[in-house]
Motif scaffolding. Sequence first.
Motif, short mmCIF file in Angstrom:
data_model
loop_
_atom_site.label_atom_id
_atom_site.label_comp_id
_atom_site.label_asym_id
_atom_site.label_seq_id
_atom_site.Cartn_x
_atom_site.Cartn_y
_atom_site.Cartn_z
N ASN A 146 -9.30 -5.53 12.16
CA ASN A 146 -10.12 -5.39 10.96
C ASN A 146 -9.22 -5.25 9.74
O ASN A 146 -8.13 -4.67 9.82
CB ASN A 146 -11.01 -4.15 11.06
CG ASN A 146 -11.98 -4.25 12.20
OD1 ASN A 146 -12.96 -4.97 12.12
ND2 ASN A 146 -11.69 -3.54 13.28
N GLU A 187 -9.61 -4.15 5.57
CA GLU A 187 -10.43 -3.66 4.47
C GLU A 187 -9.57 -3.57 3.22
O GLU A 187 -8.38 -3.28 3.30
CB GLU A 187 -11.01 -2.28 4.80
CG GLU A 187 -11.93 -2.28 6.00
CD GLU A 187 -12.45 -0.89 6.34
OE1 GLU A 187 -12.29 0.05 5.54
OE2 GLU A 187 -13.01 -0.74 7.42
N TYR A 194 -9.19 -12.07 4.13
CA TYR A 194 -10.31 -11.15 4.32
C TYR A 194 -10.66 -10.51 3.03
O TYR A 194 -9.90 -10.29 2.18
CB TYR A 194 -9.95 -10.08 5.34
CG TYR A 194 -9.87 -10.61 6.74
CD1 TYR A 194 -11.00 -10.58 7.54
CD2 TYR A 194 -8.71 -11.16 7.25
CE1 TYR A 194 -10.95 -11.08 8.83
CE2 TYR A 194 -8.66 -11.66 8.52
CZ TYR A 194 -9.78 -11.61 9.31
OH TYR A 194 -9.72 -12.08 10.59
#
Length: 64
Positions: free
Chosen positions: A15, A17, A64
């Motif tokens: 992931n 962020e 991302y």
Amino acid sequence: MYKVIYKEQVSLELNIEEFDNLEEAQKRQDYLRQRYCNTLILDEDEADRVAQVLRVNNFRCKNY
């Protein structure tokens, strides 16, 4: 801009962020580490260098 990159130890899901400042990124990193996630904080320059190395080595890199 800072990116918190983490991988959960159980699911192994990667992931990424984004945070506007280092304090927010560090708070998220602390939270994730308490939940046994491996974490890394990169600033924009570091993220760009990693992306460049991955492209040079013929890896595909997602934004991302």
